[in-house]
Design a protein around this motif. Structure first.
Motif, short mmCIF file in Angstrom:
data_model
loop_
_atom_site.label_atom_id
_atom_site.label_comp_id
_atom_site.label_asym_id
_atom_site.label_seq_id
_atom_site.Cartn_x
_atom_site.Cartn_y
_atom_site.Cartn_z
N PRO A 15 0.82 -1.22 0.00
CA PRO A 15 0.00 0.00 0.00
C PRO A 15 0.85 1.26 0.00
O PRO A 15 2.01 1.26 0.44
N SER A 16 0.25 2.34 -0.50
CA SER A 16 0.87 3.67 -0.40
C SER A 16 0.25 4.37 0.81
O SER A 16 -0.97 4.42 0.92
N PRO A 17 1.06 4.92 1.70
CA PRO A 17 0.52 5.55 2.91
C PRO A 17 0.03 6.97 2.64
O PRO A 17 0.53 7.95 3.22
N THR A 18 -0.94 7.09 1.75
CA THR A 18 -1.48 8.40 1.38
C THR A 18 -2.92 8.55 1.85
O THR A 18 -3.58 9.52 1.50
N GLY A 19 -3.42 7.60 2.61
CA GLY A 19 -4.79 7.64 3.11
C GLY A 19 -5.08 6.37 3.88
O GLY A 19 -4.19 5.56 4.15
N SER A 20 -6.35 6.20 4.25
CA SER A 20 -6.74 5.03 5.03
C SER A 20 -6.77 3.78 4.15
O SER A 20 -6.78 3.86 2.92
N LEU A 21 -6.82 2.63 4.81
CA LEU A 21 -6.88 1.34 4.11
C LEU A 21 -8.26 1.17 3.50
O LEU A 21 -9.24 0.91 4.19
N HIS A 22 -8.35 1.33 2.19
CA HIS A 22 -9.61 1.21 1.46
C HIS A 22 -10.06 -0.25 1.49
O HIS A 22 -9.25 -1.16 1.47
#
Length: 466
Positions: A15-22
């Motif tokens: 994952p990219s840490p640019t937001g919450s876990l979709h």
């Protein structure tokens, strides 16, 4: 791969840490995790944080916390280490620079000085002429002198991969089957941004290879990325993993799942009080046909996971189905576990009483109000029930309550004798007056939990003429 004696696979979630876990990404992580566990392989967590402007440590920490909440533990990763450390791409710059140098030295990559405006104009002209928009190769044939002149003007180039011509790229997708692409349809693509950071196409591919990943599983929006990454790895002499691309997760309207459908992240569902076991059971069945339709514990899921049954079509997320699995999860919890889940200092008698009437913690709030607070205004149906009973009924109910010692059986017997009412005509007005609702937990037990003053006051409020 034999299903009776499967070869261990190494999967990853990146994952990219640019937001919450979709939720869509959580589902991919779950399938990758199950595939590794089913075969006795390894599951790797890699953080793709080369986008310095958007990547944040708080998002990385939240992603990892949400994965742990879901039970998706990893064998290698940022916090546990492993033979391929570091597992945050922002720390792997030296590795990438060495590979960039190799590609450049062998003429597999070249600097591109085209501006965003020039690239957009080129794409526009291609579309007008009926051609697919792709990079025209403007900077591919620049001489050393031309490149030096541009460098002298302070232009910051990107680095593009020089796509070989007349090449056929073929691979077997684990979900979509045989795939075939022509390199002539793929323009030279950026592998290093003008700020020197690696592009997704590049670092995603080389890290999968370097970390020993044998099976990449991701959404089918990445299917067209795969031929690019295969060409990159072949140019570097690096091993290619196998790929599989599952259908995307969509809302009930068929559009990609997003905020406009309500909660879209694992963290939001967790905050609302959904149980991780319920979320896992729902995600397990979205775009995957297992061999068992009933409830599965997290530990049982790997045995029932069927990689060959992953779906190509978009999977439809419906919160009503998640609610079904939430109820299934609650049925398997003890009263003590439910009390801890509600995170309130409720007496155990209250927990036992309402446990079959709550799906989320917020559902317990009105029942607390029934026992010890103020009731909400009556709804239309409740008002009709009260009006049909009439003030005389409730005046009799007040007197009967005083004699009943909060025993519903005694109370209803007295009321039946004095009013002639029976069945629902007797019971329903009492329930509405005492709880404000026509349905809910057992009234006899609710009445025992109420203070005498509360029960008396509620009955008296309907004994007055409006």
């Amino acid at each position: 791969m034999s299903l009776n004696n499967p070869t261990p696979v190494i999967t990853r979630f990146a994952p990219s840490p640019t937001g919450s876990l979709h939720l869509g990404n959580a589902r991919t992580a779950l399938f990758s995790h199950l595939w590794a566990r089913k075969t006795g392989g390894k599951f790797i967590l890699r953080i793709e944080d080369t986008d310095a402007e958007r990547s944040q440590a708080r998002f990385r920490d939240q992603l990892m916390a949400d994965m742990r909440w879901l039970g998706l533990d990893w064998d290698e990763g940022p916090d546990v280490g492993g033979p391929s450390a570091p597992y945050c791409q922002a720390e792997r710059g030296e590795f990438y620079r060495d590979l960039f140098a190799q590609l450049t030295a062998r003429d597999f990559a070249y600097p591109c000085y085209c501006t965003a405006e020039e690239l957009e104009l080129s794409r526009k002209l291609q579309r007008i002429s009926g051609k697919p928009p792709r990079y025209a190769g403007t900077c591919r044939a620049l001489s050393a002198a031309q490149r030096a002149e541009r460098d002298g003007r302070g232009l910051k180039p990107t680095l593009r991969f020089a796509v070989p011509g007349d090449l056929t790229i073929e691979f077997i997708d684990a979900v979509h089957g045989p795939q075939r692409f022509s390199s002539n349809d793929i323009g030279d693509f950026i592998i290093r941004r003008e700020d020197g950071t690696p592009a997704f196409f590049f670092c995603n591919a080389v890290d999968d290879s370097a970390m020993g990943v044998t099976q990449v599983l991701r959404g089918d929006d990445h299917l067209t990325n795969t031929p690019r990454q295969i060409m990159l790895l072949e140019a570097l002499g690096m091993r290619c993993p196998a790929y599989g691309h599952v259908g995307l997760l969509v809302g009930e309207d068929g559009a990609p799942l997003s905020k406009r459908h309500g909660s879209a992240s694992a963290h939001e569902f967790r905050e609302r009080g959904f149980l991780s076991a319920a979320v896992l059971n729902h995600l397990f069945r979205l775009g995957h046909a297992g061999d068992f339709d009933g409830w599965l514990s997290a530990s049982d899921m790997p045995a029932h996971f069927r990689p060959e049954h992953l779906g190509r079509a978009p999977a439809r997320f419906e919160e009503s189905q998640l609610m079904h699995w939430q109820k299934e999860a609650l049925e398997r919890m003890s009263a003590a576990e439910i009390r801890a889940w509600l995170a309130a200092d409720d007496p155990m008698q209250f927990i036992e009483l309402v446990r079959h009437n709550v799906v989320l913690p917020a559902d317990a709030i009105p029942w607390r109000a029934v026992v010890q607070g103020e009731l909400a205004p009556l709804g239309t149906e409740e008002q009709r029930v009260v009006a049909a009973a009439g003030p005389e009924f409730f005046a009799a109910a007040v007197l009967a309550y005083e004699e009943s010692n909060a025993d519903l059986k005694v109370l209803t017997a007295l009321l039946k004798e004095r009013t002639g009412r029976k069945g629902a005509d007797l019971f329903m007005p009492l329930r509405v007056a005492l709880t404000g609702q026509v349905h809910g937990p057992e009234l006899a037990s609710l009445l025992k939990l109420m203070s005498p003053d509360t029960a008396r006051r509620r009955l008296q409020s309907h004994a007055q003429n409006p």
